[in-house]
Design a protein around this motif. Structure first.
Motif, mmCIF file in Angstrom:
data_model
loop_
_atom_site.group_PDB
_atom_site.id
_atom_site.type_symbol
_atom_site.label_atom_id
_atom_site.label_comp_id
_atom_site.label_asym_id
_atom_site.label_seq_id
_atom_site.Cartn_x
_atom_site.Cartn_y
_atom_site.Cartn_z
ATOM 1 N N GLU A 96 5.838 -3.839 11.158
ATOM 2 C CA GLU A 96 6.101 -3.867 9.648
ATOM 3 C C GLU A 96 4.690 -3.933 8.910
ATOM 4 N N LEU A 97 3.419 -4.251 9.202
ATOM 5 C CA LEU A 97 2.287 -4.057 8.767
ATOM 6 C C LEU A 97 2.050 -2.474 8.561
ATOM 7 N N SER A 98 2.224 -1.480 9.347
ATOM 8 C CA SER A 98 2.353 -0.067 9.148
ATOM 9 C C SER A 98 2.936 0.247 8.022
ATOM 10 N N LYS A 99 4.040 -0.327 7.531
ATOM 11 C CA LYS A 99 4.828 0.047 6.244
ATOM 12 C C LYS A 99 4.580 -0.485 5.088
ATOM 13 N N LEU A 100 3.529 -1.435 5.246
ATOM 14 C CA LEU A 100 3.131 -2.173 3.984
ATOM 15 C C LEU A 100 2.535 -1.193 2.633
ATOM 16 N N LYS A 101 1.867 -0.210 3.048
ATOM 17 C CA LYS A 101 1.534 0.614 1.897
ATOM 18 C C LYS A 101 2.903 1.365 1.451
ATOM 19 N N SER A 102 3.587 2.005 2.198
ATOM 20 C CA SER A 102 4.837 2.867 1.653
ATOM 21 C C SER A 102 5.656 1.903 1.114
ATOM 22 N N ASN A 103 5.882 0.644 1.455
ATOM 23 C CA ASN A 103 6.968 -0.086 1.070
ATOM 24 C C ASN A 103 6.410 -0.674 -0.418
#
Length: 217
Positions: A127-134
């Protein structure tokens, strides 16, 4: 029914004052919390109006609570409701914002015409890896994002990524506040209310501690 005049706080009384930063309080369910937070000049009060929740605030209670406070906006908070349930609830409850958790609902709820608060939970590295894209996806669709995490091993990494965010969203810090009360790079805070000890009596605990810390001098 709620007490129509006054309420007792077991820690201390309050007076109207300004806060240094934007604050949203979620899970408001009683008049004591609503009046205290409004008196402390909180910006948004959130109410669980999700028809799928056992803790849903009834229409009657919502009306009674909100009639006694002024100067704040109201958010309707949803956890497991689908689009139709959200749509019907928004017709019954006069809220200023709709708060949701599901990315799958964002575009559909956006079409309802109510500003959206999105609660973004980060509990693992994926979930952390998706923070920027989210955040990039949400940027044009929602007004605010509450970033929350119960995983203390990730907080420094979350703080670091938030430091690089330069979009239009108002980001509210919803984690690690009790430990260090550090705003970091966030323009706002998100706190959660608790139940009354008994009607009219309330220990505001963390909420009072944090709000007193960010009062204007």
């Amino acid at each position: 029914m709620f007490r129509s005049v006054g309420f007792l706080c077991e820690r201390k009384s309050f007076q109207t004052m300004a806060l240094k930063t934007f604050v949203k309080i979620s899970n408001i369910s009683n008049l004591s919390d609503a009046r205290y937070c409004a008196g402390m000049m909180v910006d948004v009060l959130g109410f669980n109006i999700d028809p799928t929740s056992d803790s849903q605030v009834s229409e009657e209670d919502f009306k009674e609570i909100t009639e006694w406070v002024a100067g704040v906006k109201f958010a309707g908070e949803f956890h497991g409701a689908d689009l139709n349930q959200i749509k019907e609830s928004v017709k019954k409850y006069p809220v200023d914002y709709v708060e949701i958790h599901s990315l799958d609902l964002v575009e559909q709820v956006h079409l309802l015409g109510k500003p959206i608060i999105f609660r973004l939970s980060i509990e693992d590295e994926n979930e952390l890896s998706k923070l920027k894209s989210n955040l990039s996806y949400l940027d044009e669709l929602v007004k605010m994002v509450v970033v929350q995490s119960s995983n203390s091993t990730l907080t420094d990494q979350i703080d670091s990524q938030i430091g690089y965010y330069n979009g239009n969203l108002k980001l509210l810090k919803g984690y690690g506040i009790a430990e260090d009360k550090n705003m970091g790079n966030y323009p706002g805070l998100a706190l959660e209310a608790t139940e009354e000890d008994r009607p009219g009596y309330k220990d505001y605990g963390q909420i009072m501690d944090v709000l007193e810390l960010i009062e204007e001098d």
